[in-house]
Design an enzyme around this catalytic site. Structure first.
Site, PDB file in Angstrom:
ATOM      1  N   GLU A 174       0.821  -1.215   0.000  1.00  0.00           N
ATOM      2  CA  GLU A 174       0.000   0.000   0.000  1.00  0.00           C
ATOM      3  C   GLU A 174       0.856   1.267   0.000  1.00  0.00           C
ATOM      4  O   GLU A 174       0.396   2.358   0.341  1.00  0.00           O
ATOM      5  CB  GLU A 174      -0.946  -0.022   1.200  1.00  0.00           C
ATOM      6  CG  GLU A 174      -1.881  -1.222   1.215  1.00  0.00           C
ATOM      7  CD  GLU A 174      -3.161  -1.045   0.392  1.00  0.00           C
ATOM      8  OE1 GLU A 174      -3.741   0.044   0.420  1.00  0.00           O
ATOM      9  OE2 GLU A 174      -3.583  -2.015  -0.278  1.00  0.00           O
ATOM     10  N   HIS A 250      -4.483   1.476   7.440  1.00  0.00           N
ATOM     11  CA  HIS A 250      -3.093   1.789   7.092  1.00  0.00           C
ATOM     12  C   HIS A 250      -2.416   2.307   8.358  1.00  0.00           C
ATOM     13  O   HIS A 250      -3.085   2.928   9.202  1.00  0.00           O
ATOM     14  CB  HIS A 250      -3.010   2.925   6.045  1.00  0.00           C
ATOM     15  CG  HIS A 250      -3.433   2.539   4.671  1.00  0.00           C
ATOM     16  ND1 HIS A 250      -4.243   3.329   3.904  1.00  0.00           N
ATOM     17  CD2 HIS A 250      -3.142   1.446   3.910  1.00  0.00           C
ATOM     18  CE1 HIS A 250      -4.444   2.755   2.730  1.00  0.00           C
ATOM     19  NE2 HIS A 250      -3.798   1.609   2.709  1.00  0.00           N
ATOM     20  N   CYS A 371      -2.973  11.205   3.803  1.00  0.00           N
ATOM     21  CA  CYS A 371      -3.288  10.299   2.680  1.00  0.00           C
ATOM     22  C   CYS A 371      -3.143  11.023   1.355  1.00  0.00           C
ATOM     23  O   CYS A 371      -2.858  10.408   0.331  1.00  0.00           O
ATOM     24  CB  CYS A 371      -4.730   9.818   2.733  1.00  0.00           C
ATOM     25  SG  CYS A 371      -5.176   8.940   4.204  1.00  0.00           S
TER      26      CYS A 371
HETATM   27  O1  SUG Z   1      -7.815   2.802   0.211  1.00  0.00           O
HETATM   28  N1  SUG Z   1     -10.608   4.919   0.353  1.00  0.00           N
HETATM   29  C1  SUG Z   1      -9.177   4.749   0.429  1.00  0.00           C
HETATM   30  C2  SUG Z   1      -8.602   5.685   1.454  1.00  0.00           C
HETATM   31  C3  SUG Z   1      -7.103   5.684   1.433  1.00  0.00           C
HETATM   32  C4  SUG Z   1      -6.505   6.455   2.546  1.00  0.00           C
HETATM   33  N2  SUG Z   1      -5.099   6.456   2.446  1.00  0.00           N
HETATM   34  C5  SUG Z   1      -4.258   6.402   3.485  1.00  0.00           C
HETATM   35  N3  SUG Z   1      -4.633   6.108   4.694  1.00  0.00           N
HETATM   36  N4  SUG Z   1      -3.012   6.598   3.247  1.00  0.00           N
HETATM   37  C6  SUG Z   1      -8.821   3.294   0.736  1.00  0.00           C
HETATM   38  O2  SUG Z   1      -9.546   2.677   1.525  1.00  0.00           O
HETATM   39  C7  SUG Z   1     -12.813   4.588  -0.590  1.00  0.00           C
HETATM   40  C8  SUG Z   1     -13.446   4.646  -1.966  1.00  0.00           C
HETATM   41  C9  SUG Z   1     -14.939   4.534  -1.913  1.00  0.00           C
HETATM   42  O3  SUG Z   1     -15.474   3.849  -1.021  1.00  0.00           O
HETATM   43  O4  SUG Z   1     -15.597   5.147  -2.785  1.00  0.00           O
HETATM   44  C10 SUG Z   1     -11.317   4.416  -0.665  1.00  0.00           C
HETATM   45  O5  SUG Z   1     -10.797   3.830  -1.586  1.00  0.00           O
END
Ligand code: SUG
EC number: 3.5.3.23
Length: 448
Positions: A174, A250, A371
């Site tokens: 990730e 994460h 993020c």
């Molecule tokens: O991978 N949300 C992302 C959020 C990522 C956050 N990044 C970090 N913590 N670095 C994920 O879960 C949600 C998309 C949706 O439900 O429409 C989403 O992909």
């Protein structure tokens, strides 16, 4: 030589929506099907970039991806013209259309893992695009991510690009969301800290019971090998599986590091004492003095951390050596978190100031300030080798804001995703964007 941490923020794409696609990410699950505002989302992100630029930090921008991803739908068997592909997916498999429309590439902390030149065997800055293979909608990001990073850091003398790890769960990667670097100065050798959720091949490591652990130890080790990192410049730590089960999908939802400082929650890791000792001794080897700030569960619970995104903050170094924390406004809304932040900044420690940003559109999908940015530590020569089109300046901010105002919709809901007009709008916008950012052809519709 001078060196910098440059924050490249993901520009929110025109299809930003709430698809409920990320099991284990509480915000994504609970806001599923709400209507979104792509325009507001992109402007909120740009406002953060502008504010950091105006505070004197080096700021860049990372382009969004082509969505709906028609090519991905074709790989799943939908055929015909582009409009027919979308229409058929909407009729026969709406969840697949929703996934192919996600603007999730905005969370660029997941785009790649980056090792600065001072840490790598060949003295180049290394990038490994993340395979993001835990979620289908994110697993389709890395080919375009690689092309965009290649166009931004297009100099083989200074930058080395690795493609994503094999796309299987055993190498779930990730990117920088589970990677932090400690150092005295950005241009000096540091310690790279890789946090994993489980091991794919060694069952002595406990795994979460409810939600998936997205990052494996084996993926982190492969990235460290690809980047040519020294063994004594790397620390691996396991995330506490219990916090993954509470929505910490994460590590950057429960810890953040910068310079010589790790800011973390008491429950973030397993074997915390051993990990801190290893960080301290390895940082000392390169002349650094490791410091940690532990937030006790008595002050802030894991649930508070997940709801407020206290740790998904940007911890930034100011010229006088003190630090600044960029937090989402959800921290202000949580009484315990806000009280903790007040006591932290008035305690005389290194973290002296907190700045609050409205990133609600992204937050509702589980994406906070940290993020939204990919950190790249660069020395002056390397910074000069970056494509200047992606470095934030007042004129670029003006152009990007006007571009968003011109092309983005105010509202988007699931039924809009089936509108073939949306695909045309997105392609028109992205074609213009590649000219604004001087990226050349990076999108499938520009290449095929
Ligand atoms: O991978 N949300 C992302 C959020 C990522 C956050 N990044 C970090 N913590 N670095 C994920 O879960 C949600 C998309 C949706 O439900 O429409 C989403 O992909």
């Amino acid at each position: 030589m001078k060196s910098y941490e440059v924050n490249f923020d993901g520009l929110v794409g025109p299809t930003h929506n709430y698809g409920g696609l990320s099991y284990g990410n509480v915000a994504s699950q609970s806001n599923s099907q709400q209507s979104s505002s792509p325009k507001e989302a992109a402007l909120q992100g740009l406002a953060k970039m502008k504010a950091l630029m105006e505070m004197g930090f080096q700021q860049g921008v990372l382009a969004p991806q082509e969505r709906p991803d028609v090519a991905a739908l074709r790989r799943l068997g939908f055929s015909g013209t582009d409009a027919q592909v979308i229409e058929r997916a909407a009729k026969e498999a709406m969840p697949l259309l929703v996934a192919s429309c996600s603007a999730s590439s905005m969370w660029v902390a997941n785009a790649a893992t980056v090792s600065p030149s001072a840490d790598t065997a060949d003295g180049r800055v290394h990038f490994t695009a993340a395979n993001l293979n835990c979620k289908y909608h994110r697993s389709i990001e890395h080919p375009t991510t690689s092309r965009v990073l290649g166009a931004m850091f297009a100099n083989q003398q200074h930058f080395a690009h690795h493609s994503a790890l094999p796309a299987v769960a055993q190498f779930g990667d990730e990117g920088a969301a589970n990677h932090t670097r400690f150092c005295r100065e950005y241009g000096e050798a540091g310690v790279e800290f890789f946090v994993f959720g489980r091991s794919a091949f060694d069952n002595r490591y406990p795994a979460p019971q409810k939600y998936p652990a997205r990052q494996t130890l084996e993926a982190s080790q492969a990235v460290a090998r690809l980047h040519g990192l020294r063994e004594d410049g790397v620390v691996y730590a396991q995330q506490n599986p219990n916090v993954i089960d509470q929505g910490v999908f994460h590590n950057d939802v429960i810890a953040v590091g910068n310079g010589e400082v790790l800011f973390y929650h008491e429950d973030a890791f397993l074997e915390t004492e051993q990990m801190l000792a290893e960080l301290e001794s390895k940082l000392a080897r390169v002349g650094g003095k490791f410091q940690s700030v532990c937030v006790p569960r008595s002050a802030v619970t894991v649930d508070d951390a997940v709801r407020s995104y206290l740790f998904n903050s940007q911890l930034l170094s100011r010229p006088d050596g003190s630090m600044l924390l960029i937090v989402p406004q959800e921290c202000q809304a949580n009484e315990r978190v806000w009280a903790y932040l007040q006591s932290l900044t008035s305690s005389g420690g290194l973290i002296r100031e907190v700045k609050v940003f409205d990133l609600k559109q992204s937050m509702q999908n589980g994406g906070g300030p940290a993020c939204l940015r990919l950190r790249v530590a660069l020395n002056e020569t390397e910074l000069a080798a970056v494509n200047p089109g992606v470095i934030m300046t007042p004129p670029l901010y003006g152009s990007l804001t006007a571009w968003v105002e011109k092309h983005y919709r105010d509202r988007l809901s699931e039924s809009d995703l089936a509108d073939p007009q949306l695909l045309l709008e997105c392609r028109t916008a992205l074609d213009e964007l590649t000219q604004i950012l001087k990226l050349g052809a990076v999108y499938p519709f520009q290449i095929n």
